[in-house]
Design a protein around this motif. Structure first.
Motif, PDB file in Angstrom:
ATOM      1  N   ALA A 136      10.717 -30.985 -44.739  1.00 14.44           N
ATOM      2  CA  ALA A 136      11.179 -30.994 -45.823  1.00 14.44           C
ATOM      3  C   ALA A 136      10.334 -31.782 -46.945  1.00 14.44           C
ATOM      4  CB  ALA A 136      12.815 -31.523 -45.861  1.00 14.44           C
ATOM      5  N   THR A 137      10.254 -31.256 -48.612  1.00 16.20           N
ATOM      6  CA  THR A 137       9.637 -31.683 -49.779  1.00 16.20           C
ATOM      7  C   THR A 137      10.913 -31.772 -50.698  1.00 16.20           C
ATOM      8  OG1 THR A 137       7.495 -31.324 -49.202  1.00 16.20           O
ATOM      9  CG2 THR A 137       8.434 -31.441 -51.542  1.00 16.20           C
ATOM     10  N   THR A 138      11.658 -32.900 -51.389  1.00 16.83           N
ATOM     11  CA  THR A 138      12.915 -32.626 -52.330  1.00 16.83           C
ATOM     12  C   THR A 138      12.439 -32.305 -54.223  1.00 16.83           C
ATOM     13  OG1 THR A 138      12.291 -34.905 -52.862  1.00 16.83           O
ATOM     14  CG2 THR A 138      13.512 -34.598 -51.017  1.00 16.83           C
ATOM     15  N   ILE A 139      13.013 -32.167 -54.367  1.00 18.49           N
ATOM     16  CA  ILE A 139      12.535 -31.537 -55.853  1.00 18.49           C
ATOM     17  C   ILE A 139      11.671 -32.568 -56.368  1.00 18.49           C
ATOM     18  CG2 ILE A 139      14.673 -32.752 -57.274  1.00 18.49           C
ATOM     19  CD1 ILE A 139      15.262 -30.236 -58.196  1.00 18.49           C
ATOM     20  N   ASN A 140      11.543 -34.165 -55.836  1.00 14.03           N
ATOM     21  CA  ASN A 140      10.886 -34.899 -56.811  1.00 14.03           C
ATOM     22  C   ASN A 140       9.672 -34.924 -56.160  1.00 14.03           C
ATOM     23  OD1 ASN A 140      13.153 -35.868 -58.853  1.00 14.03           O
ATOM     24  ND2 ASN A 140      13.791 -37.466 -56.754  1.00 14.03           N
ATOM     25  N   LYS A 141       9.217 -33.856 -54.770  1.00 13.14           N
ATOM     26  CA  LYS A 141       7.719 -34.083 -54.198  1.00 13.14           C
ATOM     27  C   LYS A 141       7.628 -34.883 -53.513  1.00 13.14           C
ATOM     28  CE  LYS A 141       5.995 -30.809 -57.382  1.00 13.14           C
ATOM     29  NZ  LYS A 141       7.402 -30.067 -57.761  1.00 13.14           N
ATOM     30  N   CYS A 142       9.150 -35.308 -52.314  1.00 13.68           N
ATOM     31  CA  CYS A 142       8.591 -35.728 -51.461  1.00 13.68           C
ATOM     32  C   CYS A 142       9.214 -35.655 -50.123  1.00 13.68           C
ATOM     33  CB  CYS A 142      10.582 -37.565 -51.978  1.00 13.68           C
ATOM     34  SG  CYS A 142       9.949 -38.785 -53.096  1.00 13.68           S
ATOM     35  N   GLU A 143       8.107 -36.214 -49.472  1.00 13.15           N
ATOM     36  CA  GLU A 143       8.031 -34.858 -48.051  1.00 13.15           C
ATOM     37  C   GLU A 143       8.621 -35.713 -46.618  1.00 13.15           C
ATOM     38  OE1 GLU A 143       4.260 -34.115 -47.547  1.00 13.15           O
ATOM     39  OE2 GLU A 143       4.087 -32.950 -49.334  1.00 13.15           O
ATOM     40  N   SER A 144       9.248 -35.495 -45.966  1.00 16.64           N
ATOM     41  CA  SER A 144      10.046 -35.962 -44.947  1.00 16.64           C
ATOM     42  C   SER A 144       9.378 -34.879 -43.855  1.00 16.64           C
ATOM     43  CB  SER A 144      10.909 -37.045 -44.911  1.00 16.64           C
ATOM     44  OG  SER A 144      12.421 -36.064 -44.952  1.00 16.64           O
ATOM     45  N   LYS A 145       9.513 -35.570 -42.293  1.00 17.25           N
ATOM     46  CA  LYS A 145       9.311 -34.218 -41.489  1.00 17.25           C
ATOM     47  C   LYS A 145      10.215 -35.353 -40.206  1.00 17.25           C
ATOM     48  CE  LYS A 145       4.660 -34.726 -41.454  1.00 17.25           C
ATOM     49  NZ  LYS A 145       3.456 -34.783 -40.494  1.00 17.25           N
ATOM     50  N   ASP A 146      11.233 -34.065 -39.388  1.00 16.03           N
ATOM     51  CA  ASP A 146      12.014 -34.477 -38.319  1.00 16.03           C
ATOM     52  C   ASP A 146      11.673 -33.140 -37.340  1.00 16.03           C
ATOM     53  OD1 ASP A 146      13.285 -35.392 -36.525  1.00 16.03           O
ATOM     54  OD2 ASP A 146      15.162 -35.270 -37.849  1.00 16.03           O
ATOM     55  N   SER A 147      11.806 -33.423 -36.345  1.00 20.69           N
ATOM     56  CA  SER A 147      11.903 -32.489 -34.970  1.00 20.69           C
ATOM     57  C   SER A 147      13.415 -32.645 -33.909  1.00 20.69           C
ATOM     58  CB  SER A 147      10.983 -32.952 -33.900  1.00 20.69           C
ATOM     59  OG  SER A 147      11.238 -33.612 -33.604  1.00 20.69           O
ATOM     60  N   VAL A 148      13.385 -30.965 -33.203  1.00 22.59           N
ATOM     61  CA  VAL A 148      14.367 -30.853 -32.462  1.00 22.59           C
ATOM     62  C   VAL A 148      14.376 -30.842 -31.191  1.00 22.59           C
ATOM     63  CG1 VAL A 148      16.475 -29.471 -32.299  1.00 22.59           C
ATOM     64  CG2 VAL A 148      16.038 -30.240 -34.658  1.00 22.59           C
ATOM     65  N   GLU A 149      14.143 -30.954 -30.396  1.00 22.59           N
ATOM     66  CA  GLU A 149      13.554 -30.449 -28.973  1.00 22.59           C
ATOM     67  C   GLU A 149      14.887 -29.663 -28.104  1.00 22.59           C
ATOM     68  OE1 GLU A 149      10.267 -31.699 -25.442  1.00 22.59           O
ATOM     69  OE2 GLU A 149      11.357 -33.693 -26.907  1.00 22.59           O
ATOM     70  N   ILE A 150      14.996 -28.319 -27.422  1.00 20.07           N
ATOM     71  CA  ILE A 150      15.830 -27.397 -26.945  1.00 20.07           C
ATOM     72  C   ILE A 150      15.016 -27.814 -25.199  1.00 20.07           C
ATOM     73  CG2 ILE A 150      16.558 -25.675 -26.464  1.00 20.07           C
ATOM     74  CD1 ILE A 150      17.658 -26.679 -28.929  1.00 20.07           C
ATOM     75  N   ILE A 151      15.283 -28.147 -24.209  1.00 24.95           N
ATOM     76  CA  ILE A 151      14.876 -27.935 -23.026  1.00 24.95           C
ATOM     77  C   ILE A 151      15.740 -27.133 -22.363  1.00 24.95           C
ATOM     78  CG2 ILE A 151      14.276 -29.849 -21.014  1.00 24.95           C
ATOM     79  CD1 ILE A 151      14.485 -32.598 -22.857  1.00 24.95           C
ATOM     80  N   GLN A 152      14.830 -26.685 -20.979  1.00 23.77           N
ATOM     81  CA  GLN A 152      15.807 -25.829 -20.821  1.00 23.77           C
ATOM     82  C   GLN A 152      15.603 -26.156 -18.825  1.00 23.77           C
ATOM     83  OE1 GLN A 152      15.231 -20.761 -21.418  1.00 23.77           O
ATOM     84  NE2 GLN A 152      17.802 -21.044 -20.493  1.00 23.77           N
ATOM     85  N   GLN A 153      16.362 -26.588 -18.367  1.00 23.85           N
ATOM     86  CA  GLN A 153      16.098 -26.235 -16.894  1.00 23.85           C
ATOM     87  C   GLN A 153      16.142 -25.322 -15.666  1.00 23.85           C
ATOM     88  OE1 GLN A 153      14.760 -29.385 -16.027  1.00 23.85           O
ATOM     89  NE2 GLN A 153      15.138 -30.948 -17.513  1.00 23.85           N
ATOM     90  N   SER A 154      15.858 -24.802 -14.570  1.00 19.96           N
ATOM     91  CA  SER A 154      16.113 -23.866 -14.305  1.00 19.96           C
ATOM     92  C   SER A 154      17.594 -24.103 -13.443  1.00 19.96           C
ATOM     93  CB  SER A 154      15.056 -23.969 -12.552  1.00 19.96           C
ATOM     94  OG  SER A 154      14.799 -25.525 -12.467  1.00 19.96           O
ATOM     95  N   ASP A 155      18.325 -23.095 -13.223  1.00 20.88           N
ATOM     96  CA  ASP A 155      19.944 -23.331 -11.796  1.00 20.88           C
ATOM     97  C   ASP A 155      19.060 -23.796 -11.034  1.00 20.88           C
ATOM     98  OD1 ASP A 155      20.741 -21.650 -13.645  1.00 20.88           O
ATOM     99  OD2 ASP A 155      20.197 -20.140 -12.501  1.00 20.88           O
ATOM    100  N   VAL A 156      20.496 -25.244 -10.132  1.00 25.64           N
ATOM    101  CA  VAL A 156      20.441 -25.801  -8.799  1.00 25.64           C
ATOM    102  C   VAL A 156      20.731 -24.943  -8.659  1.00 25.64           C
ATOM    103  CG1 VAL A 156      20.944 -27.579  -8.314  1.00 25.64           C
ATOM    104  CG2 VAL A 156      21.169 -27.935 -10.486  1.00 25.64           C
ATOM    105  N   LYS A 157      19.419 -24.386  -7.207  1.00 25.23           N
ATOM    106  CA  LYS A 157      19.795 -23.764  -5.896  1.00 25.23           C
ATOM    107  C   LYS A 157      19.886 -24.848  -4.617  1.00 25.23           C
ATOM    108  CE  LYS A 157      16.118 -20.644  -7.710  1.00 25.23           C
ATOM    109  NZ  LYS A 157      17.249 -19.424  -7.931  1.00 25.23           N
TER     110      LYS A 157
END
Length: 168
Positions: A136-157
């Motif tokens: 993300a870059t703000t109107i003042n040209k300041c930058e920052s970053k972040d992340s989101v993680e999606i984990i998908q586990q298999s069905d329990v058998k």
């Protein structure tokens, strides 16, 4: 009554220091303010006496430069852009079922976004597991970053063999 005297007069050419224009300091950034003219004495508004000053906070900064008993001043006002992207949507899906997840950010209008998916909106919808990065870059040209993680586990058998139990 008349009198006369001789005196040596030194005319000092004005040398006003030039600090940068008023500016915005980004989150966790520093700015080094420095006198652009030589002087015999430097005094900053915080009392320091070096020819430069390290700035990490917003405020009004004044520099006085003295040379040959003459002083000149300049002022710069530093404001602070505190906005840092905070992406939300981390989760764990416990099956291979199809899913849809909205990933969101907290930033204000005027911010430019760049997701690792190529999208440039504040919020995106994903349907695959993985790590999603946003810059993300703000109107003042300041930058920052972040992340989101999606984990998908298999069905329990669970495997249970048929069996017989006798009384007792």
């Amino acid at each position: 009554c008349a009198d006369s005297f001789k005196a040596k007069v030194i005319v000092v050419e004005p040398q006003k220091p030039k600090l940068p224009n008023d500016t915005v300091l980004c989150h966790r950034s520093i700015l080094i303010l420095r006198s652009d003219i030589p002087g015999e004495q430097y005094i900053w508004s915080d009392g320091s006496r070096a020819d430069s000053l390290i700035v990490t906070e917003p405020g009004k900064y004044i520099l006085s430069v003295t040379n040959q008993s003459c002083s000149w001043y300049d002022t710069v006002i530093i404001s602070y852009d505190r906005e840092v992207v905070d992406a939300k949507g981390d989760t764990l899906y416990c099956s291979y079922d199809d899913f849809s997840r909205v990933l969101t950010t907290n930033m204000s209008n005027g911010t430019v976004f760049q997701w690792s998916t190529g999208e440039n909106t504040p919020n995106i919808t994903v349907n695959k597991p993985g790590k999603y990065l946003v810059n993300a870059t703000t109107i003042n040209k300041c930058e920052s970053k972040d992340s989101v993680e999606i984990i998908q586990q298999s069905d329990v058998k669970v495997f249970v063999n048929d069996t017989q139990v006798c009384p007792g």
